[in-house]
Design an enzyme around this catalytic site. Structure first.
Site, PDB file in Angstrom:
ATOM      1  N   ASN A  95      10.330  -2.572  -7.447  1.00  0.00           N
ATOM      2  CA  ASN A  95      10.779  -1.273  -6.934  1.00  0.00           C
ATOM      3  C   ASN A  95      10.611  -1.320  -5.424  1.00  0.00           C
ATOM      4  OD1 ASN A  95      11.154   1.351  -6.174  1.00  0.00           O
ATOM      5  ND2 ASN A  95       9.359   2.164  -7.246  1.00  0.00           N
ATOM      6  N   TRP A  96      11.734  -1.501  -4.732  1.00  0.00           N
ATOM      7  CA  TRP A  96      11.643  -1.687  -3.274  1.00  0.00           C
ATOM      8  C   TRP A  96      11.429  -0.369  -2.526  1.00  0.00           C
ATOM      9  CZ3 TRP A  96      16.304  -5.627  -2.556  1.00  0.00           C
ATOM     10  CH2 TRP A  96      15.942  -6.845  -3.165  1.00  0.00           C
ATOM     11  N   LYS A  97      11.516   0.736  -3.242  1.00  0.00           N
ATOM     12  CA  LYS A  97      11.314   2.062  -2.637  1.00  0.00           C
ATOM     13  C   LYS A  97      12.195   2.212  -1.386  1.00  0.00           C
ATOM     14  CE  LYS A  97       6.751   2.210  -4.625  1.00  0.00           C
ATOM     15  NZ  LYS A  97       5.448   2.856  -4.641  1.00  0.00           N
TER      16      LYS A  97
ATOM     17  N   HIS B 235       9.550   8.212 -11.825  1.00  0.00           N
ATOM     18  CA  HIS B 235       8.508   7.581 -11.009  1.00  0.00           C
ATOM     19  C   HIS B 235       7.589   8.681 -10.464  1.00  0.00           C
ATOM     20  CE1 HIS B 235       6.504   5.490  -7.754  1.00  0.00           C
ATOM     21  NE2 HIS B 235       6.798   4.376  -8.385  1.00  0.00           N
TER      22      HIS B 235
ATOM     23  N   GLU C 287       6.380   9.167  -7.676  1.00  0.00           N
ATOM     24  CA  GLU C 287       6.765   9.707  -6.369  1.00  0.00           C
ATOM     25  C   GLU C 287       7.887  10.731  -6.530  1.00  0.00           C
ATOM     26  OE1 GLU C 287       7.233   5.902  -4.418  1.00  0.00           O
ATOM     27  OE2 GLU C 287       5.062   5.644  -4.544  1.00  0.00           O
TER      28      GLU C 287
ATOM     29  N   GLU D  46       2.039   3.807 -15.129  1.00  0.00           N
ATOM     30  CA  GLU D  46       1.664   3.684 -13.725  1.00  0.00           C
ATOM     31  C   GLU D  46       0.626   4.747 -13.372  1.00  0.00           C
ATOM     32  OE1 GLU D  46       4.840   1.450 -11.399  1.00  0.00           O
ATOM     33  OE2 GLU D  46       5.388   3.544 -11.316  1.00  0.00           O
TER      34      GLU D  46
ATOM     35  N   GLY E 264       0.216   1.893  -4.755  1.00  0.00           N
ATOM     36  CA  GLY E 264       0.200   1.749  -3.300  1.00  0.00           C
ATOM     37  C   GLY E 264      -1.178   1.923  -2.680  1.00  0.00           C
TER      38      GLY E 264
ATOM     39  N   SER F 206      -0.355  -1.426  -7.868  1.00  0.00           N
ATOM     40  CA  SER F 206      -1.001  -2.488  -7.089  1.00  0.00           C
ATOM     41  C   SER F 206      -1.105  -3.807  -7.851  1.00  0.00           C
ATOM     42  CB  SER F 206      -2.372  -2.032  -6.573  1.00  0.00           C
ATOM     43  OG  SER F 206      -2.227  -0.893  -5.743  1.00  0.00           O
TER      44      SER F 206
ATOM     45  N   GLY G 229       5.646  -2.474  -6.754  1.00  0.00           N
ATOM     46  CA  GLY G 229       6.064  -1.856  -5.502  1.00  0.00           C
ATOM     47  C   GLY G 229       5.872  -2.813  -4.334  1.00  0.00           C
ATOM     48  N   GLY G 230       4.790  -2.633  -3.600  1.00  0.00           N
ATOM     49  CA  GLY G 230       4.569  -3.392  -2.363  1.00  0.00           C
ATOM     50  C   GLY G 230       4.726  -4.897  -2.504  1.00  0.00           C
TER      51      GLY G 230
HETATM   52  C1  PEP Z   1       5.281   1.589  -7.957  1.00  0.00           C
HETATM   53  O1  PEP Z   1       5.449   2.435  -7.099  1.00  0.00           O
HETATM   54  O2  PEP Z   1       5.994   1.555  -8.968  1.00  0.00           O
HETATM   55  C2  PEP Z   1       4.192   0.635  -7.749  1.00  0.00           C
HETATM   56  C3  PEP Z   1       3.684   0.056  -8.786  1.00  0.00           C
HETATM   57  O3  PEP Z   1       3.784   0.444  -6.454  1.00  0.00           O
HETATM   58  P1  PEP Z   1       2.647  -0.590  -5.943  1.00  0.00           P
HETATM   59  O4  PEP Z   1       2.866  -1.885  -6.684  1.00  0.00           O
HETATM   60  O5  PEP Z   1       2.885  -0.713  -4.486  1.00  0.00           O
HETATM   61  O6  PEP Z   1       1.334   0.018  -6.295  1.00  0.00           O
END
Ligand code: PEP
Length: 250
Positions: free
Chosen positions: A9-11, A95, A97, A167, A173, A212, A233-234
Site C-alpha cells: 500500500n503505497w499510500k 483502511h 486511515e 491491521e 506506521g 509495521s 505500508g512503509g
Molecule cells: C498499512 O497502512 O496498511 C500499513 C500496514 O502500514 P505500515 O506497514 O507502514 O505500518
C-alpha cells in the site's frame, strides 16, 4: 493450503520518477519470489503508469480506495468501473486511515466492499482496533463489528472472493509490530467467527497482517498458522525490502 499474498500500500507517496524506479526494482527481483502472490496499490494518478509497467509480470495492481457509487456527481471520487479500465485486481476497503481520518463508517465500508465485488474486483477488507480499544480489552468486539458489517450486507459467501487484512491501528506506521502471537490470536478469532457461518470459506479466506511488517519480522509473522501474508505500508516503498517480505511468504 492457502497461498500467501503480500500487497504493498503505497499510500500518498511517490512521484512518476520514484514510482518508475520502484517498479523496475520489483520487476527485476520478482523472479526470486516463488509461490507468494504479490500486488501493489499506487495512488490513483499513477495507476496507468503502474498497470502498463506491470503488464505481463506476476505482480498485480490494486488501489487504496473506491467510491461506493457507480458514477455521477461525486466530485473527487473514483468508480469501480474506472478501475477495470486499468486491469486492477485488488481494492483496499476500510483502511484505518480511511475510517479514522476520512470518517468512513462500517456501513460505507460495507457498501464499498459490495461495489468492488459487483464490479469483479477483489476487496481487501481492513479491520483492526485502536490502541485504547485494545487496552480496554475490546479488540475482538471491534474486529467482529467491522466484519459483521460486511457479513450482514454481503453474506458469508462473498468472502470466498475477498481478502481480509487485520491491521491493529496502533501498529500502522508506528514501528510497533504486533507480536506473532498477538497477530495469530486475532487472525484465529477472525477465522473462527467466519467459520460459525461457513467453515469451508473460513478455511480458505486469506487473512493478511498489516502494521509495521518489514523484511526483518515478516517471516515470523507469516509463519503463524492463520497469517497468510501481509499488507505493507512503509516497507513497500523500497523494492528490496518489499521483495524480502514477499519471499518470507514462500
Ligand atoms: C498499512 O497502512 O496498511 C500499513 C500496514 O502500514 P505500515 O506497514 O507502514 O505500518
Amino acid at each position: 493450503m492457502r497461498q500467501s499474498l503480500v500487497v504493498g500500500n503505497w499510500k500518498m507517496n511517490g512521484s512518476a520518477a520514484s514510482i518508475q524506479s520502484l517498479l523496475e526494482g520489483i520487476k527485476q527481483g520478482i523472479a526470486t519470489v516463488n509461490k507468494t502472490a504479490v500486488g501493489v496499490c499506487p495512488p490513483y494518478v499513477y495507476l496507468s503508469q503502474v498497470s502498463t509497467s506491470l503488464a505481463g509480470t506476476p505482480v498485480a495492481c490494486g488501489v487504496q480506495n473506491v467510491s461506493e457509487q457507480d458514477s455521477g456527481a461525486y466530485t473527487g471520487e473514483i468508480a469501480v468501473s474506472m478501475l477495470k479500465d486499468f486491469g486492477c485486481r485488488y481494492v483496499i476497503v476500510g483502511h484505518s486511515e480511511r475510517r479514522n481520518i476520512y470518517g468512513e463508517t462500517d456501513e460505507v465500508v460495507a457498501k464499498k466492499f459490495t461495489k468492488t465485488q459487483a464490479g469483479g474486483l477483489i476487496p481487501i477488507l481492513c479491520v483492526g482496533e485502536l490502541l485504547e480499544e485494545r487496552e480496554a480489552g475490546n479488540t475482538e468486539n471491534v474486529v467482529q463489528r467491522q466484519l459483521d458489517a460486511v457479513l450482514n450486507s454481503s453474506g458469508v459467501a462473498a468472502l470466498s472472493n475477498a481478502v481480509i487484512a487485520y491491521e491493529p491501528v496502533w501498529a500502522i506506521g508506528t514501528g510497533k509490530t504486533a507480536s506473532p502471537q498477538q497477530a495469530q490470536d486475532v487472525h484465529a478469532f477472525i477465522r473462527q467467527h467466519i467459520a460459525k457461518q461457513d467453515a469451508a470459506i473460513a478455511a480458505k479466506v486469506q487473512i493478511l497482517y498489516g502494521g509495521s511488517m518489514k523484511g526483518s519480522n515478516a517471516a515470523e509473522l507469516i509463519a503463524m498458522a492463520d497469517v497468510d501474508g501481509g499488507l505493507i505500508g512503509g516497507a513497500a516503498l523500497n523494492a528490496e525490502e518489499f521483495l524480502t517480505i514477499c519471499r518470507a511468504g514462500d
